[in-house]
Design a protein around this motif. Structure first.
Motif, PDB file in Angstrom:
ATOM      1  N   LEU B 413       6.311  -6.042  -0.738  1.00 27.64           N
ATOM      2  CA  LEU B 413       5.041  -5.367  -0.980  1.00 27.64           C
ATOM      3  C   LEU B 413       4.285  -6.029  -2.130  1.00 27.64           C
ATOM      4  N   PHE B 414       5.018  -6.319  -3.203  1.00 28.05           N
ATOM      5  CA  PHE B 414       4.351  -6.955  -4.330  1.00 28.05           C
ATOM      6  C   PHE B 414       3.852  -8.346  -3.952  1.00 28.05           C
ATOM      7  N   SER B 416       2.938  -9.281  -1.158  1.00 30.74           N
ATOM      8  CA  SER B 416       1.820  -9.237  -0.228  1.00 30.74           C
ATOM      9  C   SER B 416       0.501  -8.990  -0.943  1.00 30.74           C
ATOM     10  N   VAL B 417       0.523  -8.480  -2.180  1.00 31.21           N
ATOM     11  CA  VAL B 417      -0.751  -8.301  -2.879  1.00 31.21           C
ATOM     12  C   VAL B 417      -1.055  -9.409  -3.874  1.00 31.21           C
TER      13      VAL B 417
ATOM     14  N   CYS D  17      -5.404  -7.286  -1.322  1.00 33.95           N
ATOM     15  CA  CYS D  17      -4.975  -8.536  -0.687  1.00 33.95           C
ATOM     16  C   CYS D  17      -6.122  -9.521  -0.711  1.00 33.95           C
ATOM     17  N   TYR D  20      -5.073 -12.992   0.166  1.00 33.97           N
ATOM     18  CA  TYR D  20      -4.188 -13.075   1.313  1.00 33.97           C
ATOM     19  C   TYR D  20      -4.904 -13.820   2.431  1.00 33.97           C
TER      20      TYR D  20
END
Lengths: 75, 489, 362, 379
Positions: B413-414, B416-417, D17, D20
């Motif tokens: 999760l970390f 992914s940000v 994100c 991302y």
């Protein structure tokens, strides 16, 4: 929108933290709340991008003033 | 309620009031030798050894001669007649009931309000067998059983030292589970021992069916997913831990024995390390640390590399990953979490199933599902590799099998940000947590954060025995030398 | 309340990580040009007497922490005033480092992410460890210290083929003045900031001596900074060192071993995150202890959350952009920090010696 | 623990994100070619990887896209309208610049490349010898799958046949900013082989500041490499003539070290240059040359020295004509004699133009590969 989010988060944090202390220490709670209000105020100012007094600018000015005074002597 | 002097009345009390409607309680009446004194024995069918009871209690009592019996002190006089190794005369009804329920027989004699509790326990045990949860290639093959008595005997056989102490207690208001706290008197740290007793005495619960109950009730930082109480079903492991100054908690009804304090690095030790060549054992131990790293971090690192830091992948690899991902409909993070979930489901399914079906399941899961998913363009092939690697590595550290899943998820999760930065944040957070928990007063990460050579000897490596001269410092405060220094070695 | 103590090892690793804090990534001592190594060594030597002052104060008053010492020496009113000044200093430094961190993350990695986000997350981590106390911080840095060392060693080994010692020649090309400027810069930037550590320490284990801790800490810190700055300058040269915001990052990007081991900048980032985490946490801890000491609360922990939030906001509007930040770190900071880092501690020491003597007489 | 939960929640709530990006949404750029368009505009050609097919069977094929704008950044932005994906630059291998732009000054390009955090500073710089730089990207890669990778491979493994001096961007920048040295860039041209056009890297373009001023051919750039102490080998073919015996002899350089020593006499700086070479005899075409004899070997060595001295002299004179100190004699002077350097630093290019040099080459024939004597043929 951001401010609303911030306000709710901070209120939740305050409630959660005070609950965690397991004690009723009024001066402590009051002091904590004052600090929290300061933090809140500062965050709101920052979010709304209000220009306020900036300590680094002040320090910068003072120091360059001092340097100018001395610069003739030094160089 | 008290017993009266009449045996009939007393039997009545048991039959009608205490054990009414209970069909497994047996009441055997007979007369004492040729004296006409009536006797009764109360016991629970199947919990006692019937042959033993008949041969050593009933038969001598019915055949004894009246001159050997003093009516006034009837119990002391028959003590010599009954050939049971442990018996006690009891006045309290509570004690008698407890005795009967624990598999003793209660002998009542007409004319007294006392009872005699005879130890004739004889229920069926599971025989000592090899523990399935902790198998070894080299090392003792015996494992603990469900009987605390046998377990104590197993431990006693390993450590024949009078300073090895067992403190018996009962826990559970209804189950009355017997537990034994064992330690070596001059090795254990008094503070830890006191802490253990305090915490155990605080337990108030109606049933203890497994040592897991105790574990959760006495552990530090109860919210933490990390275990701070160790468990084992092998006597040799328990003996090893006790010799290091730890405290063991045996619990009746389960082969799993608890050991405290439990520190982080114990999760990376295996008893086999100590039986094998030290160099190979050290290598294995390092492999476990690597395995821990891989299983917690690979998905997060892969995710951050291919979604944040593409510049770090060598060009040819980047091109092939890019090609593999072409046409995959789902974002990487989604792919990762779903596949991880599928793997955990497969694992969980495999554990609970009988082994032949479990094998079939894993074949279907791993090969068919994985291959089909890739060909059908549902997931990318590199992702399958990552998940498989992660899953397999988690098996080298069985002690942390559960917690690594949580860590992995948090890392992902970390990552992914914030990409790798998020990953590093998460690692920092993990270590703050690890550094802050304690197990019975001992910091969880004790020896892993030390630079003293002495502390490294049994952490990252397993130093040879002739070099490990002292017991762990923080756990045992006194009597630290493990062995006498041999000159010239 | 239980006195939280650190072991010698923990204190030293805390100190080394603190010193290498932002200094490993920001360009420090660029004025000295090719003689930067000399500037680093000189400033390390200069720092020794200063930390001796802290150590002396610790050994004079072994049962107090820094703020208590100040209050004991100067009495309630004046002592608190000094405490206030130091609290501000620690707070300001924390905000500065936090800002450095934010700028670093945004510049090198996550250009599109709003700076506030990683900074907030990072500050939350600091909040957490400060709440757990200095003992956890000590243990944490002790553990991560070895990673920092491994990182430094590996990078050094990898960088060996890339080094070009010509960047250091000729020795003292522009004379000694630029070296002294660089020395002042390096002295003020990481070394003398150890004053914050003094404020944050609360006590040591019985047998460890504060002198050993401070001296060894400074020596090892000097070594780390020396290795890193020489390495970086030897790889990228003086000019680029002076003109880039994060020279170490650029230097490591150059490394390329057999086309396989390359693009290792993240290593620098990790090192930076670890060490600036220690630095921000220490500053935060010192600030909270200062606030608690001024307001006479025994426990500092309850002030951590609001102060962290304040620090985040402050870091945000401290500078307009990264250019101003660098200007500050290089030009303003040495002058601004001098009274806090040198003059005040000496005053405190003089007061402390006097006070200790008069106590003895009684 | 509670903090961990708090952190997690915070992370999830704030999860924007921002950075991302899925790997398959990127158009991976491998090479950049910049040409001069009409007026002040630039024509930018980019080689990108194009994926064909999907999933396990997909293949990547390189393709080029082109756009024109007044600035390079503008042109590259414009490319998105062609590719539909954002260009990803971190894996770019080469930047090819047309001669026209190089002569005008390449700072605008360097500025773009430096400023954009994505392009890595270890990208190779090349100057095109052809009409346009875009032509190079259109040629056929022989071994690698794309022409940019092909060029990068050639430049990386140039040491055995150093016909050029490959420079990565950061190296170029370093020379550009350092006092007393001028940068060079390798040049790339095309050769035809059958129907295909192949790239060929030969010679360098040398610069004064950021403006290209001239070319060095392959031999000259070899001499420059030795002067720059590049770790390369290189073949030197010479004709041997002695008492009617002639032979083509190939020397392979296996070690080189050049040392500099400035002399100052009457305000005139003379740069002493000594190049020590270790060579082996790689090929001796005439079997009658008995190189096991000392006299023959010393003759071979002096031939080689004479040849190289002449070559180096020629190279330096060529550089001096354009006042481009690509050898870095200025930086040598700065290192060796800072005081003298301070006097001439401001006017260095002119001083370099009239600098006296004293070049010595000292070759040592170290071995003759695996044979100690020429092969003696018998009937």
């Amino acid at each position: 929108m951001q401010v609303v989010l911030l306000t709710t988060t901070l209120i939740l944090i305050v409630i959660a933290e005070i609950k965690l202390w397991h004690q009723k220490d009024t001066p402590k709670i009051i002091f904590y709340c004052i600090l929290m209000l300061c933090a809140y105020g500062l965050s709101v100012l920052q979010m709304t991008e209000t220009t306020i007094f900036n300590p680094s600018v002040l320090i910068e000015t003072i120091i360059s003033a001092l340097q100018n005074d001395n610069s003739e002597g030094l160089r | 309620m008290k017993l009266s002097k009449s045996i009939e009345k007393n039997l009545e009390i048991f039959q009608q009031k205490i054990f009414h409607d209970d069909d497994v309680i047996r009441y055997r009446r007979f007369t004492l030798g040729n004296t006409q004194i009536k006797c009764g024995i109360i016991f629970i069918d199947s919990m006692i050894d019937k042959d033993y009871l008949g041969e050593n209690v009933i038969s001598p009592l019915t055949r004894c001669k009246s001159e050997s019996i003093h009516l006034r002190e009837i119990y002391p006089s028959i003590e010599n007649i009954i050939a049971v190794e442990s018996l006690r005369i009891s006045k309290g009804l509570e004690q008698m009931i407890e005795g009967i329920l624990y598999g003793d027989a209660l002998l009542l004699i007409d004319g007294t309000d006392l009872g005699m509790i005879l130890s004739v326990k004889g229920w069926e045990y599971r025989s000592i067998s090899e523990p399935t949860s902790e198998s070894v290639v080299r090392g003792s093959r015996e494992g603990f059983t469900e009987s605390i008595i046998i377990n104590i005997s197993l431990l006693r056989r390993k450590i024949q030292d009078s300073r090895l102490k067992f403190k018996m207690q009962e826990l559970g208001r209804r189950t009355k589970t017997k537990i034994a706290i064992c330690y070596i008197e001059d090795l254990v740290s008094p503070q830890i021992l006191q802490e253990v007793f305090e915490r155990i005495n605080k337990i108030d619960i109606d049933g203890i069916l497994e040592s897991g109950y105790i574990e959760e009730l006495i552990k530090d930082s109860p919210l933490s997913p990390f275990k701070t109480v160790g468990h084992t079903e092998r006597p040799d492991i328990l003996a090893g831990k006790i010799l290091e100054g730890r405290v063991g908690i045996l619990c009746d009804g389960t082969p799993f024995v608890l050991t405290v304090p439990f520190i982080f690095m114990e999760g990376f030790q295996s008893n086999e390390d100590y039986y094998r060549n030290w160099a190979l054992a050290s290598l294995d131990r390092m492999l476990r640390y690597v395995g821990f790293f891989i299983t917690t971090s690979t998905p997060a690192i892969y995710l951050s590399l291919i979604t944040y830091h593409q510049e770090m992948i060598p060009t040819p690899l980047l091109l092939s990953i890019s090609a593999a991902r072409e046409g995959i409909p789902f974002p990487t993070i989604f792919e990762l979490i779903v596949l991880g979930l599928v793997f955990e489901i497969l694992r969980e399914g495999g554990v609970r199933l009988p082994s032949p079906i479990g094998q079939a399941l894993s074949i279907v899961g791993a090969i068919v599902l994985g291959d089909a998913a890739v060909t059908a363009n549902f997931v990318s092939a590199p992702m399958i590799i990552v998940i498989a690697l992660t899953g397999i590595s988690s098996f080298v550290i069985p002690q942390f099998l559960g917690v690594v899943i949580l860590i992995r998820l948090a890392f992902v999760l970390f990552a992914s940000v914030l990409g790798l930065y998020g990953f590093v944040f998460a690692v920092i957070g993990l270590f703050i947590h690890l550094m802050s928990i304690r197990s019975f007063g001992i910091p969880y990460m004790t020896e892993l954060s030390s630079y003293k050579l002495e502390d490294v000897k049994d952490t990252v490596i397993r130093a040879p025995w002739w070099w490990m001269q002292r017991r762990p410092k923080l756990i045992t405060k006194k009597n630290r030398p493990k062995r006498k220094r041999i000159e010239g070695k | 309340m239980k006195l939280e103590v650190l072991s010698e090892q923990q204190a030293i690793s805390l100190m080394v990580l603190f010193i290498s804090g932002s200094a490993v990534v920001l360009s420090i001592g660029g004025q000295a040009g090719g003689d930067i190594w000399l500037a680093v060594i000189l400033s390390g030597l200069l720092a020794l007497p200063i930390v001796t002052v802290y150590a002396r104060l610790h050994s004079l008053y072994p049962h107090y922490d820094a703020f208590q010492i100040i209050i004991v020496i100067f009495g309630n009113t004046f002592g608190r005033l000094i405490c206030l000044v130091y609290t501000w200093f620690a707070f300001h430094l924390g905000a500065l480092v936090l800002r450095n961190f934010g700028e670093f993350i945004i510049t090198v990695g996550l250009e599109e992410t709003p700076q506030l986000f990683p900074v907030t997350l990072f500050a939350l981590l600091c909040l957490w460890i400060v709440k757990e106390g200095i003992e956890v911080l000590g243990r944490w840095s002790n553990f991560f210290f070895r990673f920092a060392i491994i990182i430094v060693l590996i990078t050094t080994a990898l960088a060996l083929p890339e080094l070009n010692m010509d960047h250091f020649r000729p020795f003292l090309f522009n004379g000694i003045m630029p070296v002294l400027q660089g020395t002042a810069n390096v002295f003020a930037f990481p070394f003398a900031q150890t004053i914050v550590l003094w404020l944050a320490f609360s006590g040591f284990q019985k047998r460890s001596s504060p002198y050993r801790i401070y001296w060894l800490g400074i020596l090892m810190g000097t070594l780390v900074i020396l290795i890193i700055t020489t390495l970086v300058v030897a790889i990228i040269g003086v000019e680029i060192y002076k003109h880039s915001y994060f020279p170490a990052y650029i230097a490591i990007a150059r490394l390329n071993i057999a086309d396989f081991v390359q693009r290792l900048e993240i290593i620098v980032a990790i090192m930076f995150i670890i060490s600036s985490f220690v630095k921000v946490s220490t500053c935060l801890l010192a600030t909270c202890k200062g606030v608690a000491a001024i307001t006479n609360f025994h426990d500092y922990r309850f002030t951590v959350t609001p102060i962290t939030l304040l620090m985040i906001s402050t870091s945000y509007f401290l500078f307009d952009d990264i250019m101003q930040m660098l200007f500050w770190a290089q030009d303003i900071w040495p002058i601004y920090a001098f009274p806090f880092q040198v003059i005040l501690p000496i005053i405190v020491l003089i007061g402390g010696e006097y006070r200790a003597k008069s106590l003895k007489k009684q | 623990m509670k903090h961990l939960i708090l952190l997690l929640i915070a992370a999830l709530l704030l999860a924007g994100c921002w950075n991302y990006r899925e790997i398959d949404n990127l158009a991976i750029a491998l090479g950049l070619a910049v040409d001069k368009g009409e007026g002040d505009s630039y024509i930018v050609t980019v080689e990108i990887i194009n994926l064909e097919g999907a999933g396990p069977e997909s293949e990547f094929k390189p393709t080029t896209v082109q756009a024109q704008s007044d600035t390079i950044f503008g042109a590259i932005r414009r490319l998105i309208t062609v590719t539909g994906k954002k260009l990803y630059w971190a894996h770019a291998k080469v930047v090819i610049i047309s001669e026209e732009i190089a002569r005008e000054g390449i700072l605008p390009i360097l500025d773009f490349v430096q400023r954009d955090a994505e392009i890595r500073s270890d990208v190779w710089l090349l100057v095109s010898k052809e009409e346009t730089a875009a032509e190079i990207l259109a040629s056929t890669p022989l071994v690698e799958s794309s022409i940019s990778q092909q060029l990068s491979q050639i430049l990386q493994h140039h040491a055995p046949e150093p016909k050029s001096i490959p420079e990565e961007l950061w190296n170029f920048m370093q020379k550009l900013t350092a006092p007393g040295i001028a940068p060079v860039i390798a040049t790339v041209g095309l050769v035809e082989q059958g129907e295909e056009k192949l790239t060929r890297i030969k010679g360098v373009a040398f610069f004064r500041r950021d403006k290209m001023v001239g070319w060095l051919d392959g031999k000259e750039s070899l001499a420059l490499s030795y002067l720059l102490n590049e770790s390369i080998s290189g073949l030197i073919v010479l004709r041997y003539e002695e008492s009617g015996l002639t032979a083509q002899i190939t020397y392979e350089v296996v070690g080189n070290k050049t040392e500099f020593q400035p002399f100052i006499k009457d305000d005139q700086i003379t740069m002493g240059i000594v190049t020590n070479l270790q060579v082996i005899l790689a090929e001796v075409a005439n079997q009658k040359v008995d190189f096991s004899q000392p006299s023959v070997r010393s003759k071979l060595e002096s031939d080689l020295a004479e040849h190289l001295e002449e070559l180096m002299k020629r190279t330096i004179i060529k550089l001096q004509q354009y006042n481009s100190d690509a050898v870095g004699l200025g930086s040598v002077l700065r290192r060796r004699d800072p005081e003298a350097w301070k006097l001439v630093a401001d006017d260095w290019p002119a001083v370099f133009g009239s600098l006296q040099t004293d070049i010595r080459v000292k070759p040592v024939i170290r071995a003759s590969a695996l044979v100690s004597k020429p092969i003696e043929m018998r009937d």
